[in-house]
Motif scaffolding. Structure first.
Motif, short mmCIF file in Angstrom:
data_model
loop_
_atom_site.label_atom_id
_atom_site.label_comp_id
_atom_site.label_asym_id
_atom_site.label_seq_id
_atom_site.Cartn_x
_atom_site.Cartn_y
_atom_site.Cartn_z
N THR A 165 0.85 -1.20 0.00
CA THR A 165 0.00 0.00 0.00
C THR A 165 0.88 1.24 0.00
O THR A 165 1.99 1.22 0.54
N LEU A 166 0.36 2.32 -0.61
CA LEU A 166 1.10 3.58 -0.70
C LEU A 166 0.36 4.66 0.08
O LEU A 166 -0.86 4.74 0.01
N HIS A 167 1.12 5.49 0.78
CA HIS A 167 0.51 6.50 1.64
C HIS A 167 1.22 7.84 1.50
O HIS A 167 2.45 7.89 1.57
N PRO A 168 0.45 8.94 1.32
CA PRO A 168 1.09 10.24 1.37
C PRO A 168 1.55 10.54 2.79
O PRO A 168 0.88 10.15 3.76
N VAL A 169 2.69 11.18 2.94
CA VAL A 169 3.19 11.56 4.27
C VAL A 169 2.37 12.76 4.75
O VAL A 169 2.32 13.79 4.09
N LYS A 170 1.72 12.57 5.92
CA LYS A 170 0.86 13.64 6.44
C LYS A 170 1.28 14.06 7.85
O LYS A 170 1.23 15.23 8.19
N THR A 171 1.66 13.08 8.66
CA THR A 171 1.91 13.38 10.07
C THR A 171 3.41 13.39 10.36
O THR A 171 4.22 12.96 9.55
N LYS A 172 3.74 13.84 11.58
CA LYS A 172 5.14 13.80 12.03
C LYS A 172 5.65 12.36 12.04
O LYS A 172 6.80 12.09 11.69
N ARG A 219 8.83 10.79 10.04
CA ARG A 219 9.92 10.07 10.70
C ARG A 219 10.13 8.72 10.01
O ARG A 219 11.26 8.31 9.77
N GLU A 220 9.04 8.06 9.66
CA GLU A 220 9.11 6.78 8.94
C GLU A 220 9.84 6.96 7.60
O GLU A 220 10.68 6.13 7.22
N PHE A 221 9.53 8.07 6.91
CA PHE A 221 10.15 8.38 5.62
C PHE A 221 11.66 8.54 5.79
O PHE A 221 12.45 7.98 5.03
N VAL A 222 12.06 9.31 6.81
CA VAL A 222 13.49 9.58 7.03
C VAL A 222 14.23 8.32 7.49
O VAL A 222 15.28 7.96 6.95
N GLU A 223 13.65 7.62 8.46
CA GLU A 223 14.35 6.47 9.08
C GLU A 223 14.58 5.32 8.10
O GLU A 223 15.56 4.58 8.23
N LEU A 224 13.69 5.17 7.12
CA LEU A 224 13.79 4.03 6.22
C LEU A 224 15.16 3.95 5.53
O LEU A 224 15.73 2.87 5.37
N ALA A 225 15.69 5.11 5.13
CA ALA A 225 16.97 5.12 4.40
C ALA A 225 18.08 4.50 5.25
O ALA A 225 18.95 3.80 4.73
N TYR A 226 18.05 4.75 6.55
CA TYR A 226 19.10 4.22 7.44
C TYR A 226 18.99 2.70 7.53
O TYR A 226 19.99 1.99 7.52
N ARG A 227 17.75 2.20 7.59
CA ARG A 227 17.57 0.75 7.70
C ARG A 227 17.96 0.04 6.40
O ARG A 227 18.69 -0.95 6.41
N LEU A 228 17.51 0.58 5.26
CA LEU A 228 17.76 -0.11 4.00
C LEU A 228 19.23 -0.06 3.58
O LEU A 228 19.71 -0.95 2.89
N ASN A 229 19.94 0.99 3.98
CA ASN A 229 21.32 1.16 3.51
C ASN A 229 22.37 0.74 4.52
O ASN A 229 23.57 0.81 4.23
N ARG A 230 21.92 0.31 5.71
CA ARG A 230 22.89 0.02 6.78
C ARG A 230 23.94 -1.00 6.36
O ARG A 230 25.08 -0.94 6.80
N GLY A 231 23.56 -1.95 5.53
CA GLY A 231 24.52 -2.99 5.14
C GLY A 231 25.51 -2.56 4.06
O GLY A 231 26.40 -3.33 3.70
N ASP A 232 25.37 -1.34 3.53
CA ASP A 232 26.23 -0.89 2.43
C ASP A 232 27.42 -0.13 3.01
O ASP A 232 27.25 0.97 3.54
N PRO A 233 28.64 -0.69 2.91
CA PRO A 233 29.80 -0.04 3.54
C PRO A 233 30.14 1.31 2.94
O PRO A 233 30.85 2.11 3.56
N ALA A 234 29.62 1.62 1.73
CA ALA A 234 29.93 2.90 1.10
C ALA A 234 28.86 3.96 1.37
O ALA A 234 29.01 5.11 0.94
N TRP A 235 27.79 3.59 2.06
CA TRP A 235 26.73 4.58 2.35
C TRP A 235 27.11 5.39 3.57
O TRP A 235 27.51 4.84 4.60
N VAL A 236 26.99 6.72 3.46
CA VAL A 236 27.30 7.60 4.59
C VAL A 236 25.99 8.11 5.18
O VAL A 236 25.25 8.83 4.51
N PRO A 237 25.67 7.72 6.43
CA PRO A 237 24.41 8.17 7.01
C PRO A 237 24.42 9.68 7.25
O PRO A 237 25.25 10.17 8.00
N PRO A 238 23.53 10.44 6.57
CA PRO A 238 23.51 11.89 6.81
C PRO A 238 23.00 12.18 8.22
O PRO A 238 22.32 11.35 8.83
#
Length: 388
Positions: free
Chosen positions: A10-17, A21-40
């Protein structure tokens, strides 16, 4: 990245805080295993996405979307429209009817496909006829999809993404429109003799003065530099002018990582006509921090900012006013600024490498400068478009 069949997608527009947070945090979870990814730093990411904080929203609007399978977040994308980009001439890459998407993260191809379709649907609903992406969020932030150079971490202000995304995006009918090059160069031993001769000749020319910036007058210097930038880049592919409030915002963001000996302004006959900004690579520090300054990372950061030691220095921006472009004077000024900053970078920061980019694939002047100093392409970013 594996598919989890935990219910329908399912797809959802971001509406709430909480959505944000879910939008931002996802990148850290999905990329954590990539040694070349730099967490902003998370504060920076929230700043980018928040109207009222990021002055881009004074002339742009964005809708963020998240994808879930059951309760689990599996993807995200942003769709956005920039009024200033719409006002640019179409032959310069943006122009009327062109909307953008970016900030794509997806667990698998099905998620990516659904998110891209969702972004396109939103853009169509806003009257757009063409999608150009990925851009996160403007051409001045992190444009393009990384297609070459996955094995090393990027330097400050450069993006990184999974190598899988290219196939997923091209599979949705997107065609490449532009490549952005990034270059690496060894700087300890200096540049080839030809470059040194050009610099020496420039030093004898009484019309030329190359100076450091004055941090005490930082706001005025930032305004001066960005004024040159808006002129220098105005004919470039993808150009969107920076507004006064964006210039102030960039100035404020860069203030802590700006060092007087790493930024030069070149004057000809007393008129400022060119600049070069170089930043120490804070990513060397961030890669350990996982996006957070707590509990003790802020102390590390403050300590580093007092006297950064940085193996790599990045040139994110340089420019020469339009009236001098493609002249011998322009290349003389470029080589002088590069050489002066190289000397200070090696002596004062312990730097061994320079990182220059991004450079448009058709920017012959900058490609020639990179070749002359023996720089090598180390990352390529690609922008795509599709008629909606």
């Amino acid at each position: 990245m594996s598919a989890h069949n935990e219910g329908p997608l399912t797809l959802h527009p971001v509406k709430t805080k909480a959505d944000r947070r879910e939008f931002v945090e996802l990148a850290y979870r999905l990329n954590r295993g990539d040694p070349a990814w730099v967490p902003p730093l998370k504060g920076e990411v929230y700043g980018l996405l928040t109207p009222g904080k990021n002055p881009w929203f004074e002339h742009g609007k964005a809708q963020l979307f998240i994808a879930r399978r059951g309760e689990r977040t599996v993807g995200r994308i942003s769709a956005h429209i920039d009024e200033l980009a719409l006002a640019q001439p179409a032959e310069q890459g943006m122009g009327p009817g062109t909307g953008n998407w970016g900030l794509l993260e997806a667990e698998d191809a099905e998620v990516a496909r659904a998110l891209i379709a969702k972004a396109e649907e939103w853009l169509r609903g806003q009257g757009m006829t063409r999608a150009l992406g990925p851009l996160s969020i403007s051409v001045w932030d992190e444009p393009g999809l990384l297609i070459e150079g996955f094995d090393t971490p990027p330097t400050i202000m450069l993006g990184h993404n999974s190598a899988l995304y290219r196939g997923w995006i091209e599979g949705e009918g997107y065609r490449p429109v532009k490549q952005l090059f990034n270059y690496g160069v060894e700087i300890v031993d200096g540049f080839p003799p030809l470059v040194n001769r050009i610099v020496a000749a420039g030093e004898k020319n009484e019309r030329i003065r190359v100076r450091r910036v004055d941090k005490k007058k930082f706001d005025a210097e930032a305004k001066l530099i960005m004024g040159i930038l808006n002129d220098a880049w105005s004919d470039n592919w993808g150009f969107v002018p920076l507004t006064d409030s964006e210039i102030a915002y960039v100035g404020k963001k860069l203030k802590d990582i700006v060092f007087e000996d790493l930024i030069r302004v070149a004057e000809v006959d007393g008129e400022p006509v060119a600049f070069m900004i170089v930043l120490p690579d804070i990513n060397e520090l961030l890669i350990e921090m996982d996006g957070s300054l707590l509990p003790l990372n802020w102390a590390k950061l403050l300590w580093w900012l007092q006297k950064p030691r940085s193996k790599r220095l990045r040139v994110p921006l340089m420019g020469v006013v339009k009236k001098l472009q493609n002249s011998r004077m322009a290349s003389t000024l470029a080589f002088m600024m590069i050489e002066y900053i190289r000397r200070d970078g090696v002596a004062n920061y312990g730097a061994t490498q320079g990182d220059i980019g991004w450079v448009l694939d058709d920017n012959q002047g900058m490609v020639a400068v990179a070749d002359a100093i023996n720089a090598r392409r180390n990352r390529v970013y690609q922008l795509y478009d599709k008629m909606l």
